[in-house]
Design a protein around this motif. Sequence first.
Motif, PDB file in Angstrom:
ATOM      1  N   LYS A 139       0.573  -1.086   0.266  1.00  9.31           N
ATOM      2  CA  LYS A 139      -0.068  -0.178  -0.352  1.00  9.31           C
ATOM      3  C   LYS A 139       0.792   1.876  -0.263  1.00  9.31           C
ATOM      4  O   LYS A 139       0.532   2.306  -0.905  1.00  9.31           O
ATOM      5  N   ILE A 140       1.741   1.406   0.902  1.00  4.40           N
ATOM      6  CA  ILE A 140       2.807   2.598   0.865  1.00  4.40           C
ATOM      7  C   ILE A 140       4.034   2.623  -0.097  1.00  4.40           C
ATOM      8  O   ILE A 140       4.441   3.285  -0.290  1.00  4.40           O
ATOM      9  N   HIS A 141       3.957   1.635  -0.796  1.00  2.00           N
ATOM     10  CA  HIS A 141       4.814   1.531  -2.556  1.00  2.00           C
ATOM     11  C   HIS A 141       4.169   1.801  -3.491  1.00  2.00           C
ATOM     12  O   HIS A 141       4.270   2.925  -4.508  1.00  2.00           O
ATOM     13  N   ALA A 142       2.659   1.797  -3.779  1.00  4.97           N
ATOM     14  CA  ALA A 142       1.548   2.182  -4.185  1.00  4.97           C
ATOM     15  C   ALA A 142       1.933   3.589  -4.406  1.00  4.97           C
ATOM     16  O   ALA A 142       1.308   4.316  -5.671  1.00  4.97           O
ATOM     17  N   LYS A 143       1.506   4.305  -2.832  1.00  6.72           N
ATOM     18  CA  LYS A 143       1.210   5.787  -3.101  1.00  6.72           C
ATOM     19  C   LYS A 143       2.760   5.870  -3.525  1.00  6.72           C
ATOM     20  O   LYS A 143       2.000   7.504  -3.951  1.00  6.72           O
ATOM     21  N   GLU A 144       3.855   5.735  -2.753  1.00  4.46           N
ATOM     22  CA  GLU A 144       4.865   6.747  -3.142  1.00  4.46           C
ATOM     23  C   GLU A 144       5.060   6.481  -5.073  1.00  4.46           C
ATOM     24  O   GLU A 144       6.051   7.747  -5.004  1.00  4.46           O
TER      25      GLU A 144
END
Length: 184
Positions: free
Chosen positions: A93-98
Amino acid sequence: MALTPSNMLPLGTKAPDFNLVDTKDNQKKSLNQLKGANGTLVMFICNHCPFVIHVNEELVKLANDYKSKGINCIAISSNDVENYPQDGPDEMKIHAKENNYPFPYLYDETQAVAKAYDAACTPDFFLFDEDLKLVYAGQLDGSRPGNDIPVTGEDLRAAMDALLNNEIINPNQKPSMGCNIKWK
C-alpha cells in the motif's frame, strides 16, 4: 537475486480468473471487475525487486497512457511475505502510494494466481485482448538494471498499440527477465 526469464504462456490462453485484495483500498477485486474494454495487462511485480524498481516509472506512464484507450493494467504481488516481509500488503500500500500507481496492486497471498498464470519473475507481463485471450507475454523492453539501455516500454507498447489497431502482434516475443517469484 536469481535472474529468471518468464515462462512463455501459450498465446490464446484464457486469462485465469481471480478475486484478490487490492492493497490500495483493502477491497477484494476480480478480473472481471478490473478488465479493460479493449484489453487487460496483468503484471506480476513486487516492492523490492531491482528489476521492477528499474521500470516503475515506465509502468506508471504506460498505465496512464493506455487507460484512456481502454486497456486496464493490474499489478499483482505473489511473493512469500514470511521470508520477504517488505513485499507484504501494508508495504505494498505504501509502495503504491509512493510510486503513484494508477492501477490496482493486488496481493496473491496463496500464490495460486501466480501459479495459474505460470508467472516466474518480477516483472512478468501478460497482455490479454477484450475477450481475455493472451496476445502478448514478453518483456517491457530491452532495458535491465546496469545495461545502459533506456527504459521505454517499446516492446509492450508495440503489442498494446497493435492490439488497439487490430494488427497482428509479433508472435516472436522475448521473455521478460527479473528476480524469481519468491515461492513459499
